[in-house]
Write an enzyme that holds these catalytic residues in place. Structure first.
Site, PDB file in Angstrom:
ATOM      1  N   ASN A  49     -57.530 -41.892 -57.926  1.00  0.00           N
ATOM      2  CA  ASN A  49     -56.157 -41.451 -58.194  1.00  0.00           C
ATOM      3  C   ASN A  49     -55.132 -42.472 -57.667  1.00  0.00           C
ATOM      4  O   ASN A  49     -53.943 -42.209 -57.668  1.00  0.00           O
ATOM      5  CB  ASN A  49     -55.884 -40.064 -57.571  1.00  0.00           C
TER       6      ASN A  49
ATOM      7  N   VAL B 107     -60.017 -36.182 -57.722  1.00  0.00           N
ATOM      8  CA  VAL B 107     -61.268 -35.402 -57.616  1.00  0.00           C
ATOM      9  C   VAL B 107     -61.040 -33.944 -57.227  1.00  0.00           C
ATOM     10  O   VAL B 107     -61.970 -33.134 -57.303  1.00  0.00           O
ATOM     11  CB  VAL B 107     -62.275 -36.044 -56.624  1.00  0.00           C
TER      12      VAL B 107
ATOM     13  N   VAL C  89     -63.864 -50.171 -49.785  1.00  0.00           N
ATOM     14  CA  VAL C  89     -65.330 -50.162 -49.860  1.00  0.00           C
ATOM     15  C   VAL C  89     -65.789 -49.959 -51.305  1.00  0.00           C
ATOM     16  O   VAL C  89     -66.691 -50.649 -51.797  1.00  0.00           O
ATOM     17  CB  VAL C  89     -65.918 -49.044 -48.958  1.00  0.00           C
TER      18      VAL C  89
ATOM     19  N   TYR D  96     -59.118 -35.041 -41.405  1.00  0.00           N
ATOM     20  CA  TYR D  96     -60.144 -36.007 -41.829  1.00  0.00           C
ATOM     21  C   TYR D  96     -61.496 -35.651 -41.215  1.00  0.00           C
ATOM     22  O   TYR D  96     -62.484 -35.477 -41.931  1.00  0.00           O
ATOM     23  CB  TYR D  96     -59.701 -37.398 -41.388  1.00  0.00           C
TER      24      TYR D  96
HETATM   25  P1  NAD Z   1     -59.739 -46.638 -49.177  1.00  0.00           P
HETATM   26  O1  NAD Z   1     -58.546 -45.850 -48.801  1.00  0.00           O
HETATM   27  O2  NAD Z   1     -59.564 -48.091 -49.404  1.00  0.00           O
HETATM   28  O3  NAD Z   1     -60.461 -46.027 -50.446  1.00  0.00           O
HETATM   29  C1  NAD Z   1     -60.453 -44.675 -50.768  1.00  0.00           C
HETATM   30  C2  NAD Z   1     -60.214 -44.550 -52.252  1.00  0.00           C
HETATM   31  O4  NAD Z   1     -60.221 -43.167 -52.615  1.00  0.00           O
HETATM   32  C3  NAD Z   1     -58.862 -45.114 -52.680  1.00  0.00           C
HETATM   33  O5  NAD Z   1     -59.033 -45.946 -53.798  1.00  0.00           O
HETATM   34  C4  NAD Z   1     -58.047 -43.867 -53.013  1.00  0.00           C
HETATM   35  O6  NAD Z   1     -57.047 -44.112 -53.971  1.00  0.00           O
HETATM   36  C5  NAD Z   1     -59.128 -42.917 -53.498  1.00  0.00           C
HETATM   37  N1  NAD Z   1     -58.774 -41.509 -53.385  1.00  0.00           N
HETATM   38  C6  NAD Z   1     -58.225 -40.869 -52.326  1.00  0.00           C
HETATM   39  N2  NAD Z   1     -58.027 -39.571 -52.611  1.00  0.00           N
HETATM   40  C7  NAD Z   1     -58.482 -39.381 -53.877  1.00  0.00           C
HETATM   41  C8  NAD Z   1     -58.542 -38.265 -54.745  1.00  0.00           C
HETATM   42  N3  NAD Z   1     -58.096 -37.052 -54.360  1.00  0.00           N
HETATM   43  N4  NAD Z   1     -59.041 -38.437 -55.986  1.00  0.00           N
HETATM   44  C9  NAD Z   1     -59.477 -39.642 -56.398  1.00  0.00           C
HETATM   45  N5  NAD Z   1     -59.449 -40.741 -55.625  1.00  0.00           N
HETATM   46  C10 NAD Z   1     -58.953 -40.608 -54.377  1.00  0.00           C
HETATM   47  O7  NAD Z   1     -60.819 -46.371 -48.031  1.00  0.00           O
HETATM   48  P2  NAD Z   1     -62.221 -47.086 -47.761  1.00  0.00           P
HETATM   49  O8  NAD Z   1     -62.121 -47.773 -46.459  1.00  0.00           O
HETATM   50  O9  NAD Z   1     -62.685 -47.831 -48.954  1.00  0.00           O
HETATM   51  O10 NAD Z   1     -63.146 -45.798 -47.560  1.00  0.00           O
HETATM   52  C11 NAD Z   1     -64.007 -45.320 -48.563  1.00  0.00           C
HETATM   53  C12 NAD Z   1     -64.818 -44.160 -48.029  1.00  0.00           C
HETATM   54  O11 NAD Z   1     -65.586 -44.565 -46.903  1.00  0.00           O
HETATM   55  C13 NAD Z   1     -63.944 -42.986 -47.577  1.00  0.00           C
HETATM   56  O12 NAD Z   1     -64.569 -41.775 -47.965  1.00  0.00           O
HETATM   57  C14 NAD Z   1     -63.949 -43.108 -46.076  1.00  0.00           C
HETATM   58  O13 NAD Z   1     -63.780 -41.859 -45.470  1.00  0.00           O
HETATM   59  C15 NAD Z   1     -65.314 -43.710 -45.808  1.00  0.00           C
HETATM   60  N6  NAD Z   1     -65.317 -44.485 -44.551  1.00  0.00           N
HETATM   61  C16 NAD Z   1     -64.690 -45.702 -44.462  1.00  0.00           C
HETATM   62  C17 NAD Z   1     -64.688 -46.382 -43.240  1.00  0.00           C
HETATM   63  C18 NAD Z   1     -64.016 -47.735 -43.087  1.00  0.00           C
HETATM   64  O14 NAD Z   1     -64.056 -48.316 -41.983  1.00  0.00           O
HETATM   65  N7  NAD Z   1     -63.411 -48.299 -44.103  1.00  0.00           N
HETATM   66  C19 NAD Z   1     -65.309 -45.819 -42.133  1.00  0.00           C
HETATM   67  C20 NAD Z   1     -65.900 -44.567 -42.262  1.00  0.00           C
HETATM   68  C21 NAD Z   1     -65.923 -43.910 -43.484  1.00  0.00           C
END
Ligand code: NAD
Ligand code: UDP
Length: 322
Positions: free
Chosen positions: A59, A84, A39, A170
């Site tokens: 990260n 973070v 996202v 989570y």
């Molecule tokens: P993703 O795993 O592709 O992206 C998450 C990003 O956060 C990754 O690039 C990861 O490397 C980074 N990250 C994780 N831990 C970290 C840390 N400690 N420090 C720095 N960076 C860190 O997931 P996504 O699908 O893009 O989701 C993005 C956000 O949207 C998340 O917070 C997720 O909970 C929320 N979300 C996504 C969905 C979905 O369907 N994709 C649904 C509900 C909520």
């Protein structure tokens, strides 16, 4: 002559997607945590193309440089390899806080790290928002509703989460993150926005996240039988989500908002422990207060995602012997 040369040079060396010009007063300094993820990288594309100055902090736990590499070197773009969970001192106007693994295999891989990221990580970003007077948008999740006892779920529903189950790192992590946002709002006057995001799909999603859309597409592309299911889930396409997030950030709604697609449903096969049996979002608030509604038809979103998966499979096949 020099000027003509410079114009020609910039014209021919243009290697970035087109970026709008924004006047100084409209241009914002924006931080996206988790900006190299699925996202976050689409959000990066939108805000870069809208002409803002972006700092992406990641990260690379589940994200990758490749998702944002087309911006590397652009004068409005900075990529920082940072966790973070550690404090971060920069100057920004807005923070989209997305850093967190999002799919069950990823967040269950290291539950303690998932908890730290969602709690300490969110605390740090709120501390940053407080110090610099930035507005923070938290990417929360429909998982805060847990295994809901009321249908559909609107934003007033408090949820039904097992605090010690395998998904708790989570679900509860995000619930605490929301609590922190409102504590900082009330106690410190930090401006917060909370998006409760439902399942999203699109290019750059994780092919092996074990969720229904990626499973179906992989099975279809690899000629395997498609698993059919018992439960209904709602999915929406990433460009719709990204537009919703930007609208919410720039709105005056500080209470949580469900962001999801209302029409397309996909049947879901799931026997994982604590997997919510049924979830049906209520998005009337987003429609009424943001004027937001998903517009990408399921078929178009799926086509784009299938194309991405085919390219990725080809890329993997071509690189496996290197
Ligand atoms: P993703 O795993 O592709 O992206 C998450 C990003 O956060 C990754 O690039 C990861 O490397 C980074 N990250 C994780 N831990 C970290 C840390 N400690 N420090 C720095 N960076 C860190 O997931 P996504 O699908 O893009 O989701 C993005 C956000 O949207 C998340 O917070 C997720 O909970 C929320 N979300 C996504 C969905 C979905 O369907 N994709 C649904 C509900 C909520
Ligand atoms: N913090 C940060 N960047 C900043 C300001 C704060 O990462 O620009 C972190 C800081 O390390 C602290 C957390 O955010 O752990 C909460 O900050 P706050 O000011 O609310 O708390 P305090 O530092 O007073 O404990």
């Amino acid at each position: 002559f020099v000027f003509t040369l410079m114009v020609l040079k910039s014209h021919f060396s243009q290697k970035y997607p087109p970026v709008k010009f924004l006047s100084e007063k409209d241009r914002k300094r924006i931080l996206i945590t988790g900006g190299a993820g699925f996202v976050g990288s689409h959000l990066t594309d939108k805000l870069m193309m809208d002409g803002h100055e972006l700092t992406v902090v990641d990260n690379f736990f589940t994200g990758r440089k490749r998702n944002v590499e087309h911006w590397i070197g652009h004068e409005n773009f900075e990529l920082i390899n940072h966790d973070v969970v550690e404090p971060l001192y920069i100057e920004v106007d807005q923070i989209y806080h997305l850093a967190s693994p999002a799919s069950p295999p990823n967040y269950m891989y290291n539950p303690i790290k998932t908890l730290k990221t969602n709690t300490i990580g969110t605390l740090n970003m709120l501390g940053l928002a407080k110090r610099v007077g930035a507005r923070l948008l938290l990417a929360s999740t429909s998982e805060v509703y847990g295994d809901p006892e009321v249908h559909p779920q609107n934003e007033d529903y408090w949820g039904h989460v097992n605090p010690i189950g395998p998904r708790a790192c989570y679900d509860e992590g995000k619930r605490v993150a929301e609590t922190m946002c409102y504590a900082y709002m009330k106690q410190e006057g930090v401006e917060v926005r909370v998006a409760r995001i439902f399942n999203t799909f699109g290019s750059r999603m994780h092919m092996n996240d074990g969720r229904v859309v990626s499973n179906f597409i992989l099975q279809a592309l690899q000629g395997e039988p498609l698993t059919v299911s018992l439960f209904f889930f709602f999915f929406f396409f990433c460009s719709d989500l990204v537009n919703g997030l930007v609208l919410l950030m720039n709105s005056n709604i500080s209470s949580p908002v469900n962001l999801v697609m209302s029409r397309s449903q996909i049947q879901f096969l799931s026997e994982a422990q604590d997997d919510p049996q049924r979830r049906r979002p209520d998005i009337r608030k987003a429609k009424m207060m943001l004027g937001w509604e998903p517009v990408v038809p399921l078929e178009e979103g799926l086509n784009k995602t299938i194309q991405y998966f085919s390219r990725e499979l080809e890329h993997q096949a071509n690189n496996q012997y290197i």
